[in-house]
Write an enzyme that holds these catalytic residues in place. Structure first.
Site, short mmCIF file in Angstrom:
data_model
loop_
_atom_site.label_atom_id
_atom_site.label_comp_id
_atom_site.label_asym_id
_atom_site.label_seq_id
_atom_site.Cartn_x
_atom_site.Cartn_y
_atom_site.Cartn_z
N GLU A 179 -30.27 -16.71 -59.20
CA GLU A 179 -29.86 -17.40 -60.44
C GLU A 179 -28.38 -17.76 -60.43
O GLU A 179 -27.53 -16.94 -60.76
CB GLU A 179 -30.17 -16.51 -61.67
CG GLU A 179 -29.78 -17.18 -62.98
CD GLU A 179 -30.09 -16.35 -64.23
OE1 GLU A 179 -30.56 -15.20 -64.08
OE2 GLU A 179 -29.86 -16.83 -65.34
N LYS A 221 -33.58 -19.81 -59.96
CA LYS A 221 -33.50 -19.83 -61.43
C LYS A 221 -32.20 -20.54 -61.83
O LYS A 221 -31.14 -19.92 -61.95
CB LYS A 221 -33.53 -18.39 -61.98
CG LYS A 221 -33.37 -18.33 -63.50
CD LYS A 221 -33.75 -16.98 -64.09
CE LYS A 221 -33.41 -16.98 -65.58
NZ LYS A 221 -33.99 -15.85 -66.30
C1 5MM Z 1 -32.10 -12.25 -71.13
O1 5MM Z 1 -30.73 -12.38 -70.79
C2 5MM Z 1 -30.45 -12.01 -69.44
C3 5MM Z 1 -29.51 -10.89 -69.34
O2 5MM Z 1 -28.25 -11.17 -69.80
P1 5MM Z 1 -27.05 -10.06 -69.68
O3 5MM Z 1 -27.03 -9.52 -68.29
O4 5MM Z 1 -25.82 -10.87 -70.01
O5 5MM Z 1 -27.31 -9.00 -70.67
C4 5MM Z 1 -30.01 -13.26 -68.65
O6 5MM Z 1 -29.62 -12.99 -67.34
C5 5MM Z 1 -31.18 -14.17 -68.60
O7 5MM Z 1 -32.16 -13.65 -67.74
C6 5MM Z 1 -30.88 -15.57 -68.13
O8 5MM Z 1 -29.57 -15.98 -68.38
C7 5MM Z 1 -31.82 -16.52 -68.84
O9 5MM Z 1 -31.75 -16.28 -70.22
P2 5MM Z 1 -31.58 -17.51 -71.20
O10 5MM Z 1 -31.36 -16.89 -72.55
O11 5MM Z 1 -30.42 -18.32 -70.69
O12 5MM Z 1 -32.90 -18.28 -71.10
#
Ligand code: 5MM
Length: 341
Positions: A179, A221
């Site tokens: 990602e 991702k």
């Molecule tokens: C769910 O959020 C994930 C974890 O975030 P932190 O490590 O900052 O707590 C994040 O990695 C998430 O898997 C991705 O960014 C995709 O989430 P979004 O909200 O962008 O769809």
């Protein structure tokens, strides 16, 4: 199911199914719970996630896997069943976030580098025993062109770490979700997002090749190509689809089986409409689906609001968004389906 990396990766992106990104670290889930007025404790986090994992229709029909946080992969439901077993019983695959977060990159103000490689081999072996068959590592690339952000060094450091992580995952029999998130924060235009995303993906696939990562056993991702959130422009789904697919055709090898987008702060329906437009202009060499955190969970969080009496409403909201994104991954979503619900 088969334990071959290629088969696990193919199952993650099969037939319109996508991932539920429920891997919020404790700090992030607290911020989400603050919005709905729920105290973040080990039990409330467990109750919330158990609600989603027990949403039978969503989990069996639309969700191929769940990205978990370290706490959740070890947690038991209120009745003592491990949460991992509930996910597996639905036919979905448990996954795990293994990065330790983005930290300031020394010497490059405004840039970050994601940490977490130390001890990763041992942690992956532990997560495999706990049932994880895929993992996730998120690199964060901000855009602030006036300040020289992102620097070439930040893109190099982040993609190098992603490649080292991916190689360690494959050694452990775990599919790496790779990602590299180019943030939509900021006032930049869509062309700048495209250029930064392109530089990042070119470097990423260089690094993955150099690290001998087998691309067939990986999932990308990425962000979609979008104008910055404070630019004042909301791009049409057709424009997002055109720019995003142009980017991938130029940078993502066809050996990669699937691309599962992050939502990145888009509105729920915007993330669905954009995914649908991307699939509507296919066929593409890769499956294109969702791995949404916020765009799958904002609605169920609100509907649930921490009350046991709202569990069914929370599950209905989650099932609806999962269904809409499943249709979008097949290019079959229509805005009228949102109103109908
Ligand atoms: C769910 O959020 C994930 C974890 O975030 P932190 O490590 O900052 O707590 C994040 O990695 C998430 O898997 C991705 O960014 C995709 O989430 P979004 O909200 O962008 O769809």
């Amino acid at each position: 199911m088969s334990e071959r990396l290629e088969d696990i990766a193919a199952a993650i992106v099969a037939n319109g199914k996508g991932l539920l990104a429920a891997d919020e670290s404790s700090g992030t889930i607290k911020k989400r719970f603050d919005v709905i007025g729920v105290e973040s404790t080990a039990d409330s986090r467990r109750d919330y996630r158990e609600m989603m994992f027990r949403a039978k229709d969503a989990m069996t029909k639309y969700i191929s896997g769940v990205i978990l946080y370290d706490e959740t992969i070890r947690q038991k439901a209120a009745d003592g069943t491990p949460l991992v077993d509930i996910i597996k019983a639905s036919g979905a695959i448990p996954g795990i976030k293994v990065d330790a977060g983005a930290k300031p990159l020394a010497g490059f103000p405004g840039d970050t580098v994601t940490e977490g490689l130390d001890g990763l081999r041992e942690r992956l072996a532990d997560y495999y025993k706990l049932g994880a068959r895929f993992a996730k590592w998120r690199a964060v690339i901000d855009i602030d062109t006036g300040k020289g952000v992102p620097s070439t060094n930040s893109i190099s450091a982040n993609t190098h770490a992603l490649a080292r992580y991916a190689a360690l995952c494959q050694e452990a029999g775990i599919v790496p979700i790779v990602e590299p998130e180019v943030l939509m924060d900021g006032a930049h235009d869509i062309g700048t997002c495209y250029e930064v995303s392109k530089a990042t993906l070119i470097k990423l696939y260089d690094e993955l090749h150099a690290a001998r990562v087998v691309l067939e056993g990986t999932i990308l991702k990425p962000n979609m190509v979008l104008s910055g959130k404070t630019s004042g422009t909301v791009d049409s789904p057709e424009k997002v689809a055109e720019m995003t697919i142009k980017l991938f055709r130029e940078t993502v090898p066809a050996a990669v089986p699937g691309i599962a987008f992050l939502s990145g702060g888009q509105e729920d329906e915007e993330a669905t409409a954009n995914l649908n437009a991307i699939n509507a202009i296919g066929p593409h060499p890769w499956k294109l689906t969702f791995s949404y955190g916020r765009a799958l969970q904002a609605a169920p969080q609100k509907a649930w609001s921490g009350k046991a009496s709202n569990v069914a409403a929370g599950q209905a909201a989650f099932t609806h968004r999962a269904h809409m994104n499943y249709l979008a991954a097949l290019g079959k979503w229509k805005a009228s389906l949102e109103q109908a619900a």
